[in-house]
Design a protein around this motif. Sequence first.
Motif, PDB file in Angstrom:
ATOM      1  N   UNK A 177       0.824  -1.215   0.000  1.00  0.00           N
ATOM      2  CA  UNK A 177       0.000   0.000   0.000  1.00  0.00           C
ATOM      3  C   UNK A 177       0.853   1.257   0.000  1.00  0.00           C
ATOM      4  N   UNK A 178       1.964   1.230   0.710  1.00  0.00           N
ATOM      5  CA  UNK A 178       2.797   2.431   0.829  1.00  0.00           C
ATOM      6  C   UNK A 178       3.432   2.833  -0.496  1.00  0.00           C
ATOM      7  N   UNK A 235      -3.163   9.468  -5.088  1.00  0.00           N
ATOM      8  CA  UNK A 235      -3.354  10.668  -4.258  1.00  0.00           C
ATOM      9  C   UNK A 235      -4.674  10.566  -3.501  1.00  0.00           C
ATOM     10  N   UNK A 236      -4.600  10.737  -2.180  1.00  0.00           N
ATOM     11  CA  UNK A 236      -5.769  10.637  -1.311  1.00  0.00           C
ATOM     12  C   UNK A 236      -6.348  12.032  -1.110  1.00  0.00           C
ATOM     13  N   UNK A 291      -7.699   9.767   8.937  1.00  0.00           N
ATOM     14  CA  UNK A 291      -6.389   9.270   8.482  1.00  0.00           C
ATOM     15  C   UNK A 291      -6.309   7.758   8.437  1.00  0.00           C
ATOM     16  N   UNK A 292      -7.141   7.082   9.240  1.00  0.00           N
ATOM     17  CA  UNK A 292      -7.085   5.614   9.232  1.00  0.00           C
ATOM     18  C   UNK A 292      -7.668   5.026   7.946  1.00  0.00           C
ATOM     19  N   UNK A 293      -8.419   5.846   7.195  1.00  0.00           N
ATOM     20  CA  UNK A 293      -9.032   5.370   5.957  1.00  0.00           C
ATOM     21  C   UNK A 293      -8.110   5.546   4.747  1.00  0.00           C
ATOM     22  N   UNK A 294      -6.932   6.059   4.957  1.00  0.00           N
ATOM     23  CA  UNK A 294      -6.048   6.365   3.824  1.00  0.00           C
ATOM     24  C   UNK A 294      -5.675   5.107   3.041  1.00  0.00           C
ATOM     25  N   UNK A 335      -7.158   2.216   3.091  1.00  0.00           N
ATOM     26  CA  UNK A 335      -8.358   1.599   2.500  1.00  0.00           C
ATOM     27  C   UNK A 335      -8.750   2.304   1.210  1.00  0.00           C
ATOM     28  N   UNK A 336      -8.634   3.630   1.218  1.00  0.00           N
ATOM     29  CA  UNK A 336      -8.961   4.385   0.012  1.00  0.00           C
ATOM     30  C   UNK A 336      -8.011   4.029  -1.127  1.00  0.00           C
TER      31      UNK A 336
END
Length: 702
Positions: A218-219, A224-225, A234-237, A239-240
């Motif tokens: 993921x990283x 772009x979020x 921020x915890x959904x980043x 997942x998005x």
Amino acid sequence: MSISGVINDSIQDNLSFLEEYSNSILNQIAELHVNDGATNLVSVSYGEIPNQDEVIDQLSTVQTKFNEIFELVSTLKKNNSSNITSSKRNIDLNDKSVKLNKVVDILEPFKNGSIYSKVKSTANAASNVDPLALKEIELVGKLENLIVLYALLSLYQITLTQYLNYTVPLNDDIFYWDIVSSSTWRTALYSLQTLPERSSQLIQSVFNDLKKAANPNVSTLDIQVPQFIVQNHPSYTNSYKLFVHYRNILTHSLYNNILANNIKGFYKSLSSNKNFNMFDIKKNPPRFKNYLSVILGAPFVSITQEVQSKKAKLIDLQSDNAKKLGSLITNVPNLKKIHNDTNKINESLQSLNFVLSDNGESTSDLLPNLYNISNSSLPKIKKQVQSIRSGNSKPSFLTRYWPSILLTGLYGPSAVITVITNKDEIVNFIQNNLIETVQGFWKNWILKPVSNILSTIRHDDNSEISIMSQKSLDSDLESLKRMVIEYTLENSPDYKNLKSTDLEILKQELDRLVSSGDLTPLMKDYENDIKNPLKNLIKGKLTRALLIQLQKTKVDGAVAINGIDKLLKSQELVFGIVAASPSLVIVVYLLKAINSYIQKGYISRGTGERKLIVSKNLNNIQRLLNKIDEGSTGNKDELNYTNGMLLLEIISLRNNGLFIIPKNRRFEWLRDVNDLNDKNLKPNAKLNTVQRIYNTFGHFIN
């Protein structure tokens, strides 16, 4: 598929020679052992040969394998003298008795080289070897050479059989694609038939694309979020990022599997549409229906391209196989001439290897090369052909008929239950609408019209067609005569006080005048009566005169109808035949159907396509024979292609013709078709044979 001609004759000649040659060598071995007092082949003394037991085992292996291949290949030699449809001999090229795996098993001990060469080298290196042993080794060497010849012949037969089995069904596949592409509704039906398969392939492809991209880092995803997610959730980043990642993969996969082909079809549909001008679209914009036809036609064009592509691949495969068949037919070895010449045998082996591998390379040792062909080359060719056919042959039975099967599954059980629960109504329906209809048809539309025709021919008065009864005109005319005579005698002063004789003469004259339609005596009195209409109306004279004229009008109408009656009666036979003709046509058709069943064993079983194939076969055979007769086959490859295609067309002609030729004419059909492949006939004679087939069986084919 039994095919007489150059293949059968050549293989049969080789089998006859090998049988004689084998018997002569076996007789020599038998004489050797009789003189030596031994009972087995490998039983003489071998002196001081090293590893004597191993040598004996090797020689026994040669003997065993010779016996196996002799029995295996000898099954091809068939005495078909009773089969008058063939020439003097015939071989079934589809004979399953010579199986490839059996040939592989027989040749396996020789995959590393000649056993005879090894044993001979060992014997030459030893001292004090019994001369009988050396002679026996030489005879076993001849047996090994026979194994080479038998294996070569069997591989030719197997290769011919396989290529025929690979290529003959291609005609049906190509014909199927011709039918599919021949009309729009057939292409649409094909689209419906393959819809489940396409959907399954789409789902599988999308699933594979998603599977390949599973568990990403993921990283490292460059996605772009949105800022509000980073700040508020921020915890959904991650997942998005995963959602966008898989969405992009899914979109890309769907685009590649659905839209890509349709876009190609769209451009082709656009270029073929006359209402679209890509360079003048702004000045003359197309109508909405033109846009709609292009957009909706894009998938259809893609499917049409797919059909044409599959057909082209099968045609290429058929052409390639035809060339190889032509090469095999041309290069069937003559073992009688080459059995003692290793180089000639090797050339025949190279020709076979060239057909199978397309490189013409061959090792110097015959037996390992034969083993490689049987164990590697032939299975490899089978896989290659099957891979091409599997992706381009006509769809399976389930694919083609799943709509019918689905409808049967959905509505079949309920229909069966309905039939069972309403069997009495169905019986009554059949009785009222089928049995009684047939009976009524027989009585009212066959027996009765025919009976009327026969009655008309016999001039039966009861059968005459008429509009009015026979005595109606006579009674009306007699009544009119009496009315006129009585009125005239009562009201005309000129006819009063006449004697009885003159009165009778007057009545006869009046009768004659009325019969001819002349009412002059009545009309004279009528003309006088209308001078005083009121007075004569009260007296009744005028009313009586008018009623008499009304009767005259009735008689005139009856006379006209009587004329029509006479006209109808003169054409009664014609009307009877016209009335009976529909039923007679139906009866004639039924009689022809029954006659067809008696002669052919069937009324009609979809012979339309068979007739079309046979017609195409005859056309292609005539064209190929013309090329051979005119010497316009060109190079060797073209000649091989022509010979191969000719054989394939003859096989297809024979097999499809058996479906449409009556049983009592199949002997002639097989005889004439076999003549087309007779090596002793020249191309011109074969062309005459094609014409004879047209003349003899044309009414069955057309």
